[in-house]
Design a protein around this motif. Structure first.
Motif, short mmCIF file in Angstrom:
data_model
loop_
_atom_site.label_atom_id
_atom_site.label_comp_id
_atom_site.label_asym_id
_atom_site.label_seq_id
_atom_site.Cartn_x
_atom_site.Cartn_y
_atom_site.Cartn_z
N LEU A 38 0.83 -0.88 -0.10
CA LEU A 38 -0.22 0.08 0.05
C LEU A 38 1.08 1.48 0.25
N GLY A 85 -3.14 4.67 1.85
CA GLY A 85 -3.38 2.57 2.18
C GLY A 85 -4.00 2.75 0.90
N GLU A 86 -4.23 2.74 -0.33
CA GLU A 86 -4.22 2.47 -2.21
C GLU A 86 -2.98 1.25 -2.49
N PRO A 87 -3.44 0.07 -2.76
CA PRO A 87 -2.70 -0.82 -3.48
C PRO A 87 -1.64 0.60 -4.24
#
Length: 491
Positions: free
Chosen positions: A255, A259-261
């Motif tokens: 991440l 908090g994003e892939p």
């Protein structure tokens, strides 16, 4: 005779964002309008309970091959004048491996009506979009769409190897089956027999639609071309900037600071490898400009699939209030850090990353969502599992935690999960009234093109039409006038 596929495919956005009105508008421009089949049975019964004020659903039902089935649906769900605003919707039954006949009939009729209305009054082409992750309704949805003459079927959120063969069988009114994965046990087999479901209806052979699976790699595309149960006719190649569900990154999930892939080189699709498959393909996910359309066509793509620009057009199924507020916020307010879109690795019960628009008043705001009482009363994203007695049950990581754990699920799997079924129904103005009078809240999904939606606005305007989107995408004369080289036989 040869058939030329459309250059622009309007994305199939659920639940009912890509409704029949949007698909019809796009189709009438000569491009591919697509209706969403996701939860279409719930959409139709809620339209009926809201009074079907314009009479469209009832007109579609009058064209349905079985008036016995159509009348049963009307008797069960239609409310003259519409329900009271505080009255909860009557829910359709939940699907199971062996769903009741009435539910299958409802699903066939609902998908028929959506496609029939989209095709009514013109000779353009219409597609149907379904999710592989929502398996149990799919055979009935496919059959209903085929009864209405659907031209294309597009499927994502999984690997739909069995669908081409099912289309072949359903076109001949034969029984089709799907394998349903069962956690802790062997696959279950779900079957759909048109002769049984349609009862005393006289059935005739149906047109077999083109089938385009949505893929995230050339390797997956090759696998589907070689190992599917029937003919694959082309591909939608979708990258991680597309709206809705995204394929997870290849390799371990990492991440970024928000908090994003994190997607990398391994997640990029090689267009040369796609060309080598010798089937037409369309690029999807942040390709909604005339320059990008020309670029990918020059590299061998047939065209592009576009969702976000259509999702916020006047003809979209998104509730006017939500659509107008979203456009107003984007045009007048500074974008949040990182843009208007957040790719959430946890919210979807499918385990696929899911994009949500970061808009005030929607459940993309974590604190707002946490105030919602967890409930699973639509059940489209439930997973099958083997119960202690050996039978097959269903559970959803977005249902009440104690219920999920009681069914053998892990508590950590419930953390951060959101009820997409109810939230997406709220997006289109059909949010359920839950116990205590609480109305379900919306969760608008979109791709990264939402960050650039202002380009669709003409001076002094705050809205635009689906036709404007098509005209914009095809505004470069060379793209609009040159016929694509990829041809396919007429069905």
């Amino acid at each position: 005779m040869k058939h030329i596929h459309p250059i622009v495919i309007q994305g199939g956005m659920g639940i009912a964002v890509s409704d029949w009105k949007l698909a019809k508008t796009v189709s009438q421009t000569g491009q591919l309008g697509v209706v969403s089949g996701t939860a279409i049975n719930s959409v139709m019964v809620r339209r009926l309970q809201d009074g079907d004020m314009d009479g469209h659903v009832r007109r579609g039902l009058r064209a349905f091959p079985s008036q016995t089935i159509a009348n049963k649906i009307l008797e069960t769900y239609f409310i003259e004048g519409g329900r009271a605003a505080t009255q909860p919707y009557k829910r359709a039954p939940l699907y199971s491996v062996e769903s009741p006949k009435a539910l299958l009939q409802l699903t066939v009729a609902a998908c028929f009506v959506e496609v029939w209305l989209a095709r009514e009054g013109h000779d353009g082409v219409i597609g149907l979009n379904l999710l592989e992750k929502v398996q149990m309704p799919n055979l009935a949805c496919l059959y209903g769409a085929m009864l209405a003459g659907v031209d294309y079927v597009i499927m994502g959120a999984g690997i739909p190897r069995e669908i081409p063969g099912a289309l072949d069988l359903l076109s001949e009114n034969k029984t089709a089956t799907l394998k349903i994965p069962v956690a802790g046990g062997e696959d279950a087999i779900m079957s759909f027999n048109p002769q049984e479901v349609m009862e005393d209806t006289v059935l005739v052979p149906l047109k077999r639609p083109y089938f385009f699976p949505i893929v995230s790699s050339a390797v997956l595309a090759m696998n589907l071309k070689k190992k599917s149960t029937g003919r694959v006719d082309g591909f939608i190649v979708e990258g991680p900037l597309a709206g809705g569900h995204n394929a997870p990154p290849r390799g371990p999930m990492k991440l970024n600071e928000r908090g994003e892939p994190i997607y990398g080189v391994r997640d990029e699709v090689c267009l040369e490898e796609m060309r080598a498959l010798e089937l037409p393909f369309w690029m999807a996910g942040y390709y909604a400009t005339p320059e990008k359309l020309s670029e990918v066509r020059a590299m061998g793509a047939h065209g592009v699939q576009v969702g976000t620009l259509f999702a916020f057009s006047n003809e979209s199924g998104v509730k006017d209030e939500h659509r107008k507020k979203a456009i107003h916020d984007i045009l007048t307010k500074p974008a949040p850090e990182g843009g208007w879109i957040f790719t959430d690795p946890r919210s979807s019960p499918t385990n696929f990353p899911f994009k949500a628009a970061r808009l005030p008043g929607t459940v993309s705001e974590e604190a707002l969502y946490l105030s919602r009482k967890r409930i699973c009363d639509l059940g489209y994203l439930r997973h099958a599992y083997k119960k202690e007695d050996g039978t097959v049950g269903q559970r959803c990581p977005a249902e009440p935690v104690k219920d999920y754990v009681k069914k053998g699920g892990l508590e950590e799997d419930t953390v951060g999960r959101k009820c997409l079924c109810n939230a997406l129904m709220a997006d289109i103005g059909m949010g359920q009234i839950q116990a205590g009078g609480a109305e379900e809240m919306p969760l608008l999904t979109a791709g990264d093109d939402l960050n650039n939606i202002a380009r669709m606005m003409k001076p002094g305007q705050t809205s635009y039409s689906a036709t404007d989107v098509i005209n914009y995408l095809l505004s470069q004369e060379a793209t609009a006038m040159k016929a694509p080289s990829t041809e396919a036989p007429l069905l």
